[in-house]
Design an enzyme around this catalytic site. Structure first.
Site, PDB file in Angstrom:
ATOM      1  N   SER A   1      -2.223  -0.212   7.933  1.00  0.00           N
ATOM      2  CA  SER A   1      -2.388  -0.235   6.574  1.00  0.00           C
ATOM      3  C   SER A   1      -3.754  -0.716   5.863  1.00  0.00           C
ATOM      4  CB  SER A   1      -1.342  -1.211   6.090  1.00  0.00           C
ATOM      5  OG  SER A   1      -1.506  -2.629   6.567  1.00  0.00           O
TER       6      SER A   1
ATOM      7  N   SER B   1      -2.193  -2.465  12.008  1.00  0.00           N
ATOM      8  CA  SER B   1      -2.821  -2.175  10.692  1.00  0.00           C
ATOM      9  C   SER B   1      -4.384  -2.217  10.785  1.00  0.00           C
ATOM     10  CB  SER B   1      -2.269  -2.787   9.757  1.00  0.00           C
ATOM     11  OG  SER B   1      -1.158  -2.345   9.107  1.00  0.00           O
TER      12      SER B   1
ATOM     13  N   LYS C   1      -9.568  -6.404   2.346  1.00  0.00           N
ATOM     14  CA  LYS C   1      -8.302  -5.970   2.147  1.00  0.00           C
ATOM     15  C   LYS C   1      -7.500  -6.559   0.922  1.00  0.00           C
ATOM     16  CE  LYS C   1      -4.018  -4.466   4.911  1.00  0.00           C
ATOM     17  NZ  LYS C   1      -3.586  -4.378   6.184  1.00  0.00           N
TER      18      LYS C   1
HETATM   19  N1  GLN Z   1       2.598   0.260  10.381  1.00  0.00           N
HETATM   20  C1  GLN Z   1       3.166  -0.835  10.893  1.00  0.00           C
HETATM   21  C2  GLN Z   1       4.432  -1.447   9.717  1.00  0.00           C
HETATM   22  O1  GLN Z   1       4.396  -0.544   8.634  1.00  0.00           O
HETATM   23  C3  GLN Z   1       2.164  -2.125  10.767  1.00  0.00           C
HETATM   24  C4  GLN Z   1       1.946  -2.473   9.610  1.00  0.00           C
HETATM   25  C5  GLN Z   1       0.783  -3.611   9.858  1.00  0.00           C
HETATM   26  O2  GLN Z   1       0.149  -3.819  10.800  1.00  0.00           O
HETATM   27  N2  GLN Z   1       0.395  -4.382   8.601  1.00  0.00           N
HETATM   28  O3  GLN Z   1       4.764  -2.460   9.710  1.00  0.00           O
END
Ligand code: GLN
Length: 472
Positions: A152, A176, A77
């Protein structure tokens, strides 16, 4: 054809000379090009990858022993610092940033012979559940191009299912890794908080950020965890590892498995529900004892997460002032204006939203009402998990209340987007290990089963997942 053998198999065949690392790098890059329309990848590390492949090939030629990931290509990532290209976290403010050192996990994978091929797309700074918050582009779901891959770590999850690489790295702050795994039909593991070093990973919410693998099968995920887990002098929150994360036996027979009642509520899509019900039946016939458990404060996870996470985000993002990393607005009258304009132009809407919410909940007038209260709720959630695990070996439930949603469906409504994580954030608030494993399909779209283990119970969680994977 396109599919990759098991990771250990690839490494063995590279070590024996049967497979050439350079061919593996070329194969991987070929698939990335061929499937470019899915937009899983932000940038290529081809030059460095070819260089490393040649080096590994030469070492094997001289009779050297490479390691457990000899020649295995992977994608990180784009919030992992890597050499040989840019690290942008998919944010304009880091455009052009070249990291001076690599993340500990990248170093550990490379030390075993793995080759990083490319950097995958994400919601900028990992803020999101769909990759639509990326300042670059939206990644498409491999099963349906009109849908999101989840976020994400959507680029990493899609890359694995598109066969670009045998494994990819993600980060999980509120879900994520698990949410995209569920949306594309991959295995995604969020280890116990602190088990994997965060050094060299762009910080989002430091008290819940966790690094983990995305793969097509549990055995591969266990191997990667086995390589990256453990103490790191560069990250003082890291904890002692277990001797091994590789599976040795039946992970379900005789195990006490609790179904989380709070996750089987009205908001659950009926198609998802029936896949999960079938999964529960299978786990039962595999010899586990199933019971219903309740964690009454678990539904408050999301509300407390969206206070604690922005609070930490607002602090972690303060380092991007346009002077030290990436984008800098030079055309300013003085330093203060340069800070302001760099941040105004460099950050996207979601980062700004979180900076504002975070600064607000930490301000002296509202600290007690929001931040402190959220921390009290968090403690209750931690206590409920440890209480439940006195009588259970594993908890299960859906990873997400729905299958992958349509691109564009939720971007205009941040609250609706936040709801995608209602079943994943609990394990981030508590720190417990959790993972998503494919359990079936609803209308042709993958549904993930979530497994949550006791603190530091990563190995038993993975063993259970592997047994589940083997069930008919
Ligand atoms: N979707 C969650 C957020 O927007 C988690 C994102 C993540 O785990 N990086 O914070």
């Amino acid at each position: 054809m396109d599919e990759w053998p098991k990771i250990s198999d690839i490494a063995n065949r590279v070590q024996s000379g049967e497979l050439k690392p350079i061919d593996l790098v070329k194969k991987s890059i070929g698939i990335i090009d061929q499937k470019a329309e899915y937009r899983a990848v932000i940038s290529s590390m081809e030059e460095r990858a070819m260089h490393r492949a040649t080096e590994i090939e030469n070492r094997i030629g001289r009779g050297g022993n490479i390691g457990r990931l000899a020649g295995v290509p992977f994608i990180a990532k784009d919030n992992f610092l890597t050499l040989g290209g840019e690290t942008t976290a998919a944010s304009n403010i880091l455009r052009g940033f070249r990291a001076p050192y690599q993340a500990t996990v990248i170093e550990r994978l490379e030390a075993e012979g793995a080759i990083c091929i490319a950097k995958s797309n994400l919601d900028a700074f990992a803020h999101g559940s769909s990759t639509e918050n990326s300042d670059w582009f939206t990644t498409k779901n491999p099963h349906d191009k009109s849908r999101v891959p989840g976020g994400s770590s959507g680029g990493s999850a899609a890359a694995v299912i598109l066969n670009m690489v045998p494994f990819a790295l993600g980060t999980d702050t509120g879900g994520s890794i698990r949410l995209p795994a569920s949306f594309v039909g991959a295995v995604g593991v969020k280890p116990t908080y602190g088990l994997v070093s965060r050094s060299g990973v762009v910080a989002m919410a430091s008290s819940t950020d966790v690094v983990g693998p995305l793969t097509t099968n549990v055995e591969d995920a266990s191997l990667i965890l086995d390589i990256i887990a453990g103490k790191d002098s560069m990250d003082s929150t890291t904890i002692e590892r277990e001797e091994s994360y590789l599976n040795t036996g039946d992970g379900l027979r005789g195990k006490r498995v609790g179904i989380i009642s709070e996750y089987l509520n009205d908001g659950l899509d009926s198609g998802v529900r029936s896949v999960i019900d079938k999964a529960i039946d299978k786990i039962k016939s595999a010899g586990a004892t199933i019971s219903r458990v309740s964690l009454p404060n678990l539904p408050l996870s999301l509300a407390s997460y969206y206070i604690i996470c922005p609070a930490e985000v607002s602090s972690n993002l303060s380092r991007y002032d346009g002077q030290r990393f990436g984008y800098s607005h030079r055309d300013s009258n003085d330093l203060a204006e340069s800070y302001e304009l760099s941040r105004e132009k460099g950050f996207g809407a979601e980062a700004k939203r979180r900076i504002m919410i975070g600064t607000y909940v930490l301000s002296s007038g509202y600290y007690d009402a929001y931040y402190k209260k959220a921390q009290l709720v968090r403690t209750k959630i931690i206590n409920e998990f440890s209480e439940v695990f006195k009588n259970q070996d594993l908890l299960i439930g859906p990873t997400s209340p729905t299958v992958a949603f349509k691109i564009g469906d939720r971007v205009k409504d941040p609250l609706k987007m936040y709801l995608a994580d209602m079943m994943t954030v609990g394990a981030n608030m508590s720190g417990n290990p959790a993972m998503s494993i494919p359990a079936g399909n609803s209308n042709g779209l993958p549904v993930g089963l979530q497994l949550i283990g006791p603190m530091r119970g990563d190995r038993q969680m993975l063993a259970a997942a592997q047994s589940f994977e083997g069930l008919e």
